[in-house]
Write an enzyme that holds these catalytic residues in place. Structure first.
Site, PDB file in Angstrom:
ATOM      1  N   HIS A 177       1.045  -1.149   0.118  1.00  0.00           N
ATOM      2  CA  HIS A 177      -0.264  -0.412   0.099  1.00  0.00           C
ATOM      3  C   HIS A 177       0.900   1.077  -0.078  1.00  0.00           C
ATOM      4  O   HIS A 177       0.566   2.125  -0.605  1.00  0.00           O
ATOM      5  CB  HIS A 177      -0.762   0.368   1.142  1.00  0.00           C
ATOM      6  CG  HIS A 177      -1.549  -0.880   1.421  1.00  0.00           C
ATOM      7  ND1 HIS A 177      -1.531  -1.826   2.619  1.00  0.00           N
ATOM      8  CD2 HIS A 177      -2.901  -1.558   0.360  1.00  0.00           C
ATOM      9  CE1 HIS A 177      -3.130  -2.625   2.362  1.00  0.00           C
ATOM     10  NE2 HIS A 177      -3.025  -2.210   1.255  1.00  0.00           N
ATOM     11  N   LYS A 184     -17.845  -6.472   7.461  1.00  0.00           N
ATOM     12  CA  LYS A 184     -16.644  -7.285   8.124  1.00  0.00           C
ATOM     13  C   LYS A 184     -16.237  -7.271   9.196  1.00  0.00           C
ATOM     14  O   LYS A 184     -17.298  -6.159  10.269  1.00  0.00           O
ATOM     15  CB  LYS A 184     -15.464  -6.814   7.003  1.00  0.00           C
ATOM     16  CG  LYS A 184     -15.368  -6.751   5.573  1.00  0.00           C
ATOM     17  CD  LYS A 184     -13.895  -6.924   4.516  1.00  0.00           C
ATOM     18  CE  LYS A 184     -14.310  -6.803   3.308  1.00  0.00           C
ATOM     19  NZ  LYS A 184     -12.824  -6.497   2.218  1.00  0.00           N
ATOM     20  N   ARG A 204      -2.232  -6.252  -8.302  1.00  0.00           N
ATOM     21  CA  ARG A 204      -1.532  -7.361  -8.097  1.00  0.00           C
ATOM     22  C   ARG A 204      -1.495  -7.992  -9.396  1.00  0.00           C
ATOM     23  O   ARG A 204      -0.439  -8.235  -9.667  1.00  0.00           O
ATOM     24  CB  ARG A 204      -1.713  -8.191  -7.305  1.00  0.00           C
ATOM     25  CG  ARG A 204      -0.999  -7.279  -6.253  1.00  0.00           C
ATOM     26  CD  ARG A 204      -1.610  -7.005  -4.586  1.00  0.00           C
ATOM     27  NE  ARG A 204      -2.982  -7.417  -4.480  1.00  0.00           N
ATOM     28  CZ  ARG A 204      -4.116  -7.667  -3.384  1.00  0.00           C
ATOM     29  NH1 ARG A 204      -4.101  -8.041  -2.385  1.00  0.00           N
ATOM     30  NH2 ARG A 204      -5.064  -7.098  -2.772  1.00  0.00           N
ATOM     31  N   SER A 259      -2.941  -7.307   2.770  1.00  0.00           N
ATOM     32  CA  SER A 259      -3.341  -7.121   4.396  1.00  0.00           C
ATOM     33  C   SER A 259      -3.620  -8.985   4.993  1.00  0.00           C
ATOM     34  O   SER A 259      -3.711  -9.017   6.293  1.00  0.00           O
ATOM     35  CB  SER A 259      -4.616  -6.668   4.768  1.00  0.00           C
ATOM     36  OG  SER A 259      -4.268  -5.544   3.920  1.00  0.00           O
TER      37      SER A 259
HETATM   38  P1  ADP Z   1     -10.273  -3.818  -0.727  1.00  0.00           P
HETATM   39  O1  ADP Z   1     -10.412  -4.734   0.492  1.00  0.00           O
HETATM   40  O2  ADP Z   1     -10.339  -2.480  -0.693  1.00  0.00           O
HETATM   41  O3  ADP Z   1      -9.053  -4.820  -1.226  1.00  0.00           O
HETATM   42  P2  ADP Z   1      -7.510  -3.668   0.822  1.00  0.00           P
HETATM   43  O4  ADP Z   1      -6.437  -2.422   1.344  1.00  0.00           O
HETATM   44  O5  ADP Z   1      -6.644  -4.639   0.174  1.00  0.00           O
HETATM   45  O6  ADP Z   1      -8.162  -2.578   0.313  1.00  0.00           O
HETATM   46  O7  ADP Z   1      -6.211  -2.788  -1.090  1.00  0.00           O
HETATM   47  C1  ADP Z   1      -6.441  -1.731  -1.105  1.00  0.00           C
HETATM   48  C2  ADP Z   1      -6.201  -1.343  -2.475  1.00  0.00           C
HETATM   49  O8  ADP Z   1      -4.382  -1.328  -2.758  1.00  0.00           O
HETATM   50  C3  ADP Z   1      -6.644  -2.133  -3.229  1.00  0.00           C
HETATM   51  O9  ADP Z   1      -6.777  -1.518  -4.964  1.00  0.00           O
HETATM   52  C4  ADP Z   1      -5.098  -2.991  -4.171  1.00  0.00           C
HETATM   53  O10 ADP Z   1      -5.478  -3.750  -4.789  1.00  0.00           O
HETATM   54  C5  ADP Z   1      -4.316  -2.004  -3.956  1.00  0.00           C
HETATM   55  N1  ADP Z   1      -3.050  -3.443  -2.555  1.00  0.00           N
HETATM   56  C6  ADP Z   1      -3.163  -4.217  -1.815  1.00  0.00           C
HETATM   57  N2  ADP Z   1      -1.650  -5.293  -1.343  1.00  0.00           N
HETATM   58  C7  ADP Z   1      -0.226  -4.314  -2.622  1.00  0.00           C
HETATM   59  C8  ADP Z   1       0.385  -4.232  -2.639  1.00  0.00           C
HETATM   60  N3  ADP Z   1       0.842  -5.813  -2.667  1.00  0.00           N
HETATM   61  N4  ADP Z   1       0.341  -3.727  -3.829  1.00  0.00           N
HETATM   62  C9  ADP Z   1      -0.148  -2.707  -4.536  1.00  0.00           C
HETATM   63  N5  ADP Z   1      -1.197  -2.451  -4.605  1.00  0.00           N
HETATM   64  C10 ADP Z   1      -1.870  -3.316  -3.169  1.00  0.00           C
END
Ligand code: ADP
Length: 157
Positions: free
Chosen positions: A17, A41, A90, A128
């Site tokens: 992130h 959630k 990703r 996450s």
């Molecule tokens: P959501 O529940 O909306 O998917 P996340 O917190 O999992 O929320 O992710 C928020 C954003 O960050 C999404 O666009 C996700 O694809 C991106 N993201 C999550 N992990 C990574 C990573 N390792 N590298 C790049 N982008 C990421």
């Protein structure tokens, strides 16, 4: 003033992130990170905890603000005058879901665009949920999250 939003669950924020935040923040004047408050959630961290961690780990990045939202993403974008949604991609598995939402959001708000940044290859496997799962079984998460976040995660288990 060009404003973008970067929405997500951030439960917790990872190095993946933060990489997206650093890169996106250079493309706009103001990047508003929105922590989704999703009642469906049951997150590890409360919204307040997630917001506070994001504030801490982005304090050195200019032009970044952190807040939380509920409801529709397009309404959150309107509320901060954003015309760009930033999302990270990703793997192919992210694509279908993201495409569906990007197209739906454009139908609802034709002046709102989604901008995808492809993950740094170092973080393409990182989510996450893997961080939470590793920590639960006492795996080492120090490569995946900043030290401040690592401590907060360890305190939960
Ligand atoms: P959501 O529940 O909306 O998917 P996340 O917190 O999992 O929320 O992710 C928020 C954003 O960050 C999404 O666009 C996700 O694809 C991106 N993201 C999550 N992990 C990574 C990573 N390792 N590298 C790049 N982008 C990421």
């Amino acid at each position: 003033m060009k404003t973008a939003i970067y929405p997500g669950s951030f439960d917790p924020v990872t190095n993946g992130h933060i990489d997206i935040i650093r890169r996106a923040s250079k493309m706009v004047d103001r990047l508003v990170i929105g922590v989704l408050n999703n009642s469906a959630k049951s997150p590890l961290f409360s919204v307040e905890e997630r917001v506070n961690m994001l504030i801490k780990v982005t304090e050195d990045i200019p032009g970044v603000e952190v807040t939380h939202f509920t409801g529709l993403l397009v309404d959150f974008a309107d509320s901060v005058n954003a015309r760009i949604i930033v999302r990270g991609l990703r793997a192919v598995s992210d694509f279908e879901y993201e495409l569906q939402w990007a197209q739906t959001n454009r139908l609802v708000r034709p002046n709102l665009d989604t901008m995808f940044l492809v993950t740094d290859q170092n973080y393409s496997y990182l989510s996450s949920s893997t961080v939470r799962e590793l920590a639960k079984y006492h795996g080492d998460i120090s490569k995946f999250v900043p030290p401040y976040v690592e401590q907060k995660v360890l305190n939960k288990f």
